[in-house]
Scaffold this motif. Structure first.
Motif, short mmCIF file in Angstrom:
data_model
loop_
_atom_site.label_atom_id
_atom_site.label_comp_id
_atom_site.label_asym_id
_atom_site.label_seq_id
_atom_site.Cartn_x
_atom_site.Cartn_y
_atom_site.Cartn_z
N PRO A 215 -26.41 -25.48 26.70
CA PRO A 215 -25.15 -25.91 26.12
C PRO A 215 -25.25 -25.98 24.60
CG PRO A 215 -25.72 -27.28 28.01
CD PRO A 215 -26.92 -26.43 27.71
N GLY A 216 -24.23 -25.49 23.91
CA GLY A 216 -24.23 -25.51 22.45
C GLY A 216 -25.02 -24.40 21.80
N HIS A 217 -25.44 -23.41 22.59
CA HIS A 217 -26.27 -22.35 22.03
C HIS A 217 -25.56 -21.57 20.93
CE1 HIS A 217 -29.49 -19.32 22.06
NE2 HIS A 217 -28.53 -18.43 21.92
N ALA A 218 -24.28 -21.27 21.13
CA ALA A 218 -23.53 -20.51 20.12
C ALA A 218 -23.49 -21.25 18.79
CB ALA A 218 -22.12 -20.22 20.62
N ASP A 219 -23.32 -22.57 18.83
CA ASP A 219 -23.32 -23.36 17.59
C ASP A 219 -24.69 -23.32 16.92
OD1 ASP A 219 -20.69 -24.04 18.00
OD2 ASP A 219 -21.18 -25.91 19.03
N LEU A 220 -25.74 -23.34 17.74
CA LEU A 220 -27.11 -23.29 17.21
C LEU A 220 -27.36 -21.97 16.49
CD1 LEU A 220 -29.64 -25.12 17.27
CD2 LEU A 220 -30.37 -23.90 19.30
N VAL A 221 -26.91 -20.88 17.09
CA VAL A 221 -27.08 -19.57 16.48
C VAL A 221 -26.26 -19.46 15.19
CG1 VAL A 221 -26.62 -17.10 16.81
CG2 VAL A 221 -27.69 -18.43 18.64
N ALA A 222 -25.05 -19.98 15.21
CA ALA A 222 -24.22 -19.96 14.00
C ALA A 222 -24.88 -20.74 12.88
CB ALA A 222 -22.83 -20.54 14.31
N GLU A 223 -25.48 -21.87 13.21
CA GLU A 223 -26.21 -22.68 12.22
C GLU A 223 -27.39 -21.90 11.64
OE1 GLU A 223 -28.89 -26.77 12.25
OE2 GLU A 223 -27.37 -26.45 13.80
N MET A 224 -28.09 -21.18 12.49
CA MET A 224 -29.23 -20.39 12.04
C MET A 224 -28.79 -19.30 11.08
SD MET A 224 -31.95 -18.24 14.32
CE MET A 224 -33.31 -17.35 13.51
N ARG A 225 -27.74 -18.57 11.45
CA ARG A 225 -27.27 -17.48 10.60
C ARG A 225 -26.72 -18.01 9.27
NH1 ARG A 225 -24.87 -14.28 15.76
NH2 ARG A 225 -26.28 -12.47 15.74
N ALA A 226 -26.02 -19.15 9.33
CA ALA A 226 -25.39 -19.68 8.12
C ALA A 226 -26.43 -20.10 7.08
CB ALA A 226 -24.50 -20.87 8.48
N GLY A 227 -27.62 -20.46 7.52
CA GLY A 227 -28.63 -20.93 6.58
C GLY A 227 -29.50 -19.85 5.97
N LEU A 228 -29.25 -18.59 6.32
CA LEU A 228 -30.09 -17.51 5.81
C LEU A 228 -29.74 -17.17 4.36
CD1 LEU A 228 -29.96 -15.11 8.90
CD2 LEU A 228 -31.89 -16.55 8.20
N PRO A 229 -30.74 -16.92 3.53
CA PRO A 229 -30.48 -16.51 2.15
C PRO A 229 -29.98 -15.07 2.09
CG PRO A 229 -32.83 -16.52 2.59
CD PRO A 229 -32.17 -17.07 3.81
N PRO A 230 -29.48 -14.64 0.92
CA PRO A 230 -28.99 -13.26 0.80
C PRO A 230 -30.07 -12.23 1.12
CG PRO A 230 -28.29 -14.60 -1.06
CD PRO A 230 -29.28 -15.43 -0.30
N ALA A 231 -29.63 -11.08 1.60
CA ALA A 231 -30.49 -9.94 1.92
C ALA A 231 -31.48 -10.23 3.05
CB ALA A 231 -31.26 -9.46 0.68
N LEU A 232 -31.11 -11.17 3.92
CA LEU A 232 -31.95 -11.51 5.07
C LEU A 232 -31.05 -11.74 6.28
CD1 LEU A 232 -34.87 -12.07 6.03
CD2 LEU A 232 -34.51 -14.46 5.44
N VAL B 83 -31.01 -11.68 10.96
CA VAL B 83 -31.84 -11.81 12.16
C VAL B 83 -31.23 -10.98 13.29
CG1 VAL B 83 -32.81 -14.06 11.61
CG2 VAL B 83 -30.60 -13.93 12.78
N ALA B 84 -32.08 -10.56 14.22
CA ALA B 84 -31.66 -9.86 15.42
C ALA B 84 -32.62 -10.25 16.54
CB ALA B 84 -31.67 -8.34 15.20
N GLY B 85 -32.15 -10.14 17.77
CA GLY B 85 -33.04 -10.45 18.87
C GLY B 85 -32.29 -10.95 20.09
N SER B 86 -33.01 -11.10 21.19
CA SER B 86 -32.40 -11.47 22.46
C SER B 86 -32.04 -12.94 22.54
CB SER B 86 -33.36 -11.11 23.60
OG SER B 86 -34.55 -11.88 23.51
N TYR B 87 -32.43 -13.74 21.56
CA TYR B 87 -32.14 -15.17 21.60
C TYR B 87 -30.81 -15.51 20.92
CZ TYR B 87 -33.74 -15.11 16.75
OH TYR B 87 -33.89 -14.83 15.41
N LEU B 88 -30.08 -14.50 20.42
CA LEU B 88 -28.88 -14.76 19.63
C LEU B 88 -27.59 -14.69 20.45
CD1 LEU B 88 -29.98 -12.74 16.49
CD2 LEU B 88 -29.81 -15.23 16.67
N ASP B 89 -27.18 -13.49 20.83
CA ASP B 89 -25.87 -13.28 21.44
C ASP B 89 -25.93 -12.80 22.88
OD1 ASP B 89 -24.73 -13.82 18.86
OD2 ASP B 89 -25.22 -11.77 18.28
N GLY B 90 -27.09 -12.78 23.48
CA GLY B 90 -27.24 -12.31 24.85
C GLY B 90 -28.58 -11.64 25.02
N ILE B 91 -29.14 -11.75 26.22
CA ILE B 91 -30.50 -11.27 26.43
C ILE B 91 -30.55 -9.81 26.89
CG2 ILE B 91 -30.70 -11.93 28.86
CD1 ILE B 91 -33.49 -13.08 28.11
#
Length: 238
Positions: A189-206, A208-216
C-alpha cells in the motif's frame, strides 16, 4: 495476459544490443559524484567515467546505496521498497502424462504445498516437441527458501506437489532450476507515492528505471525506462 516472445526474451535482448550499440564495461559502479554538467562514475576497478546524464537501472537496494550521498530523500524512499526471492523448477515430462484441462494453479499462503504456483506451460502457451513442459515456482517474501533450498530438494518438492495437486506421480525426463535472488519487488500500500517521492528527490541529469517502480513485468520495465529517457531528454532540451 502472461506471454513471452517466440524464442525467449534473448530475442529482445539481442535486438536491443544491435540497435542501441552500447559500450559494455565489465565493472560495477560504486559511487556517483557531481561533475560540472553531468556525473562522474567510479567503478570497482578504480576507473572514473564521465556521463552527461545517468539512468540507474539497478535494484532498489543498490539504488539506495548509490543515491545516499547525492539524493538522500530518494535513497530513503528506495530503501523502504522490499524485495523477495523466487526460484523456478522447469520440468519436461512424458507427452502422454494425463494432466487435467487447466493451465495451472496458484497456491494460497498456509497450504501444505511447497510451491506457490504450478504452471502447465504446454497447456498455457502451446506444446513444443514430444514432451509436456511445466514449472513449479517457490519462494515467498521473507521465507528465504530460494536462497537455502538445494536443487535436489526443489526437484523433489515439485514432484511431490504435482502428486498432491493432480494425483499424478511424474518422472521428469529433464529439469532445470533457475533462481532470482532479491528480484521480486514488493508492491505494498502506498507504493505509487513512495516511487513519486523517490523520483521527485533526484538531482538534474539523473533518472531511475527498474522493476520496483511502475510494475514488475517486462512491458512495465520498458515503460519505466522510456519515462527515464524522456525525463532526461526534457532536461537536456532546456
Amino acid at each position: 495476459m502472461f506471454g513471452a516472445l517466440d524464442g525467449g526474451y534473448q530475442v529482445l535482448l539481442d535486438a536491443l544490443v544491435e540497435r542501441g550499440r552500447p559500450r559494455w564495461v565489465q565493472a560495477g559502479v560504486q559511487r556517483l559524484e557531481p561533475a560540472g554538467p553531468g556525473w562522474a562514475l567510479l567503478d570497482d576497478t578504480g576507473a572514473r567515467w564521465h556521463a552527461d546524464a545517468v539512468i540507474l537501472a539497478v535494484p532498489a537496494p543498490r539504488a539506495a546505496r548509490l543515491l545516499a550521498d547525492i539524493a538522500p530523500a530518494s535513497a530513503a524512499a528506495a530503501d523502504r521498497i522490499t524485495s523477495a526471492s523466487s526460484v523456478v523448477v522447469a520440468l519436461a515430462v512424458p507427452g502422454d502424462t494425463p494432466f487435467p484441462e487447466c493451465s495451472g494453479v496458484l497456491v494460497a499462503t498456509g497450504e501444505r504445498l511447497h510451491a506457490k504456483a504450478i504452471t502447465l506451460s504446454s497447456r498455457k502457451w502451446g506444446a513444443r516437441g514430444g514432451a509436456q513442459l511445466l514449472r513449479a515456482s517457490f519462494g515467498r517474501c521473507g521465507d528465504g527458501l530460494a536462497e537455502t533450498a538445494s536443487d535436489d530438494e526443489l526437484l523433489a518438492w515439485a514432484v511431490d506437489d504435482l502428486a498432491t495437486v493432480f494425483g499424478l506421480r511424474v518422472d521428469p525426463v529433464d529439469a532445470r532450476v533457475q533462481r532470482w535472488i532479491g528480484a521480486m519487488s514488493q508492491y505494498g500500500p502506498g507504493h505509487a507515492d513512495l516511487v513519486a517521492e523517490m523520483r521527485a528527490g533526484l538531482p538534474p541529469a539523473l533518472a531511475v528505471a527498474g522493476s520496483y517502480l511502475d510494475g514488475i513485468g517486462v512491458p512495465a520495465c520498458v515503460g519505466a525506462a522510456g519515462r527515464a529517457v524522456e525525463a532526461l531528454d526534457t532536461e537536456v532540451a532546456r
